[in-house]
Design a protein around this motif. Structure first.
Motif, PDB file in Angstrom:
ATOM      1  N   GLN A 159      35.307  45.581  45.028  1.00  0.00           N
ATOM      2  CA  GLN A 159      34.653  44.294  44.903  1.00  0.00           C
ATOM      3  C   GLN A 159      35.422  43.208  44.028  1.00  0.00           C
ATOM      4  O   GLN A 159      35.563  42.229  44.469  1.00  0.00           O
ATOM      5  CB  GLN A 159      33.274  44.557  44.184  1.00  0.00           C
ATOM      6  N   ASP A 160      36.306  43.818  42.744  1.00  0.00           N
ATOM      7  CA  ASP A 160      37.128  43.150  42.129  1.00  0.00           C
ATOM      8  C   ASP A 160      38.228  42.492  42.821  1.00  0.00           C
ATOM      9  O   ASP A 160      38.672  41.327  42.962  1.00  0.00           O
ATOM     10  CB  ASP A 160      37.587  43.881  40.938  1.00  0.00           C
TER      11      ASP A 160
ATOM     12  N   ASP B  91      36.955  39.736  45.505  1.00  0.00           N
ATOM     13  CA  ASP B  91      36.346  38.638  44.892  1.00  0.00           C
ATOM     14  C   ASP B  91      37.599  37.896  44.285  1.00  0.00           C
ATOM     15  O   ASP B  91      37.311  36.851  43.744  1.00  0.00           O
ATOM     16  CB  ASP B  91      35.339  38.996  43.713  1.00  0.00           C
ATOM     17  N   GLY B  92      38.624  38.589  44.226  1.00  0.00           N
ATOM     18  CA  GLY B  92      39.726  37.613  43.412  1.00  0.00           C
ATOM     19  C   GLY B  92      40.012  38.032  42.166  1.00  0.00           C
ATOM     20  O   GLY B  92      40.792  37.573  41.546  1.00  0.00           O
ATOM     21  N   ARG B  93      39.021  38.881  41.642  1.00  0.00           N
ATOM     22  CA  ARG B  93      39.362  39.350  40.096  1.00  0.00           C
ATOM     23  C   ARG B  93      40.491  39.749  39.867  1.00  0.00           C
ATOM     24  O   ARG B  93      41.036  40.041  38.755  1.00  0.00           O
ATOM     25  CB  ARG B  93      38.211  39.979  39.412  1.00  0.00           C
ATOM     26  N   LEU B  94      40.908  40.680  40.708  1.00  0.00           N
ATOM     27  CA  LEU B  94      42.473  41.298  40.850  1.00  0.00           C
ATOM     28  C   LEU B  94      43.123  40.637  41.859  1.00  0.00           C
ATOM     29  O   LEU B  94      42.825  41.240  43.245  1.00  0.00           O
ATOM     30  CB  LEU B  94      42.103  43.105  41.060  1.00  0.00           C
ATOM     31  N   ALA B  95      44.023  39.749  41.657  1.00  0.00           N
ATOM     32  CA  ALA B  95      44.500  39.342  42.661  1.00  0.00           C
ATOM     33  C   ALA B  95      45.902  39.713  43.409  1.00  0.00           C
ATOM     34  O   ALA B  95      46.224  40.712  42.674  1.00  0.00           O
ATOM     35  CB  ALA B  95      45.292  37.704  41.928  1.00  0.00           C
TER      36      ALA B  95
ATOM     37  N   THR C  11      48.769  41.858  41.809  1.00  0.00           N
ATOM     38  CA  THR C  11      48.378  42.547  40.226  1.00  0.00           C
ATOM     39  C   THR C  11      48.923  43.869  40.265  1.00  0.00           C
ATOM     40  O   THR C  11      48.665  44.651  41.341  1.00  0.00           O
ATOM     41  CB  THR C  11      46.879  42.455  40.110  1.00  0.00           C
TER      42      THR C  11
ATOM     43  N   ARG D  44      38.031  51.463  30.935  1.00  0.00           N
ATOM     44  CA  ARG D  44      37.064  50.529  31.135  1.00  0.00           C
ATOM     45  C   ARG D  44      35.970  51.279  32.031  1.00  0.00           C
ATOM     46  O   ARG D  44      34.820  51.065  31.707  1.00  0.00           O
ATOM     47  CB  ARG D  44      37.568  49.808  32.351  1.00  0.00           C
TER      48      ARG D  44
ATOM     49  N   GLY E 279      30.442  38.748  48.388  1.00  0.00           N
ATOM     50  CA  GLY E 279      31.150  37.744  47.737  1.00  0.00           C
ATOM     51  C   GLY E 279      31.636  36.365  48.044  1.00  0.00           C
ATOM     52  O   GLY E 279      30.835  35.927  49.046  1.00  0.00           O
TER      53      GLY E 279
END
Length: 244
Positions: free
Chosen positions: A24-25, A28-32, A35, A45, A96
């Motif tokens: 999901q990250d 959703d772009g939280r992990l581009a 990366t 985490r 998302g």
């Protein structure tokens, strides 16, 4: 304190949770793209072992979302590399910001497949699948009349998966899994776009089912085309309003 679960069961639960969170990250772009995933940071985490993380990364790699790089680590890949037909990726995109894009893309794909599935199903009917299609359409009409959303959704899933599987074409039938995943994104979708049902939509499903059972290939094809193309038009119109 112990959970009472065997170690293997706990690991499977942790594995699924971490796969879902990281997938999901990425969507959703939280992990581009580009990366480099830090194993130590991820271990902290999620409070999981390196062995669990290795299995998680293997799953994401199989979906085309990450790739191990020598001397640098595991890198997040761009969307062009993802397995966009994976039911899991469909679910993540449906949750998302890519919801609207994915719905349009897969509706357009369904427009090319479902009318042909309806035609083939009418020409060489599979009695079991045709019966499922008809029963599902009748259930949609009843669920619409009583305002039973969950029952309507389950019937809608059953309708379209049986329509595809009843085509007699194994490649078309294989797409039923993706259509089911797409339809089920509506359960979590808070935006109103094409998540509601109407008497007209239920009646259109029933008309298609009756043509299929009657063996009328031309009517079945047209009914499926009108059903999906109408949904495409509605979605494009309402998503434009939502985004602007």
């Amino acid at each position: 304190m112990t959970t009472g679960l065997p170690s293997a069961s706990r690991d499977r639960g942790l594995h699924a949770r971490v796969v879902d969170a990281l997938g999901q990250d990425i969507v959703d772009g939280r992990l581009a793209p580009g990366t480099i995933l830090n194993v130590e940071a991820m271990s902290e985490r999620f409070s999981v072992s390196r062995s669990v993380l290795r299995e998680v990364l293997r799953v994401l790699q199989s979906l085309g979302m990450v790739e191990p790089r020598q001397r640098t680590g595991t890198q997040v890949l761009p969307r062009a590399s993802w397995d966009l037909m994976s039911p899991q990726v469909i679910l993540w995109r449906g949750r998302g910001p890519e919801y609207f894009t994915q719905m349009r893309e897969l509706l357009e794909l369904r427009l090319g497949l479902e009318p042909m599935a309806a035609r083939l199903g009418a020409l060489t009917p599979d009695p079991l699948q045709a019966a499922v299609v008809l029963e599902a359409a009748r259930t949609m009409v009843e669920a619409d009349a009583t305002g039973n959303g969950p029952r309507y959704l389950e019937a809608d899933v059953a309708f379209h998966t049986a329509l595809l599987r009843g085509s007699g074409n194994q490649v078309i039938g294989h797409f039923a899994t993706q259509v089911e995943a797409l339809l089920r994104t509506r359960v979590e979708e808070a935006r109103a776009t094409i998540t509601d049902w109407t008497p007209a939509a239920a009646a259109a499903h029933l008309a298609l089912a009756e043509a299929l059972v009657a063996g009328d290939a031309d009517v079945a094809f047209r009914a499926a085309w009108e059903l999906i193309s109408g949904t495409v038009d509605e979605f494009v119109r309402e998503s434009d309003e939502e985004l602007h």
